[in-house]
Design a protein around this motif. Structure first.
Motif, PDB file in Angstrom:
ATOM      1  N   THR A  20     -47.143   9.850  30.624  1.00 13.39           N
ATOM      2  CA  THR A  20     -46.593  10.984  29.885  1.00 13.39           C
ATOM      3  C   THR A  20     -47.184  11.116  28.491  1.00 13.39           C
ATOM      4  N   HIS A  62     -45.719   5.818  29.686  1.00  8.26           N
ATOM      5  CA  HIS A  62     -44.842   6.627  30.522  1.00  8.26           C
ATOM      6  C   HIS A  62     -43.429   6.466  29.973  1.00  8.26           C
ATOM      7  N   ASP A  63     -42.882   7.548  29.434  1.00 11.11           N
ATOM      8  CA  ASP A  63     -41.537   7.516  28.847  1.00 11.11           C
ATOM      9  C   ASP A  63     -41.359   6.340  27.892  1.00 11.11           C
TER      10      ASP A  63
END
Length: 75
Positions: A20, A62-63
């Motif tokens: 992300t 990611h996050d």
């Protein structure tokens, strides 16, 4: 996978994990790029032609969870 390394203009990031965010910093810890990655994207090209020569670090997340990190050289 980061290519080419070293680079003089564009650098390509290819990854096969759901990410992300891609953050690039210089060796002083200053953020050069902080990119949000859309779902399903597995390749990013970044123009570094306006950056100074030197070593740069990247983090793939990611996050907010670190998936990978590495270093590349801009000439």
């Amino acid at each position: 996978l980061v290519s080419p390394n070293p680079t003089s203009d564009f650098i390509h990031f290819n990854f096969n994990v759901p990410a992300t965010e891609l953050r690039i910093t210089n060796t002083m810890g200053q953020i050069i790029q902080d990119l949000k990655i859309n779902e399903g994207v597995q390749q990013i090209q970044i123009d570094l032609s306006n950056q100074s020569d030197g070593f740069y670090l990247f983090q793939l997340m990611h996050d907010a969870r670190l998936l990978g990190k590495g270093m590349f050289i801009d000439r």
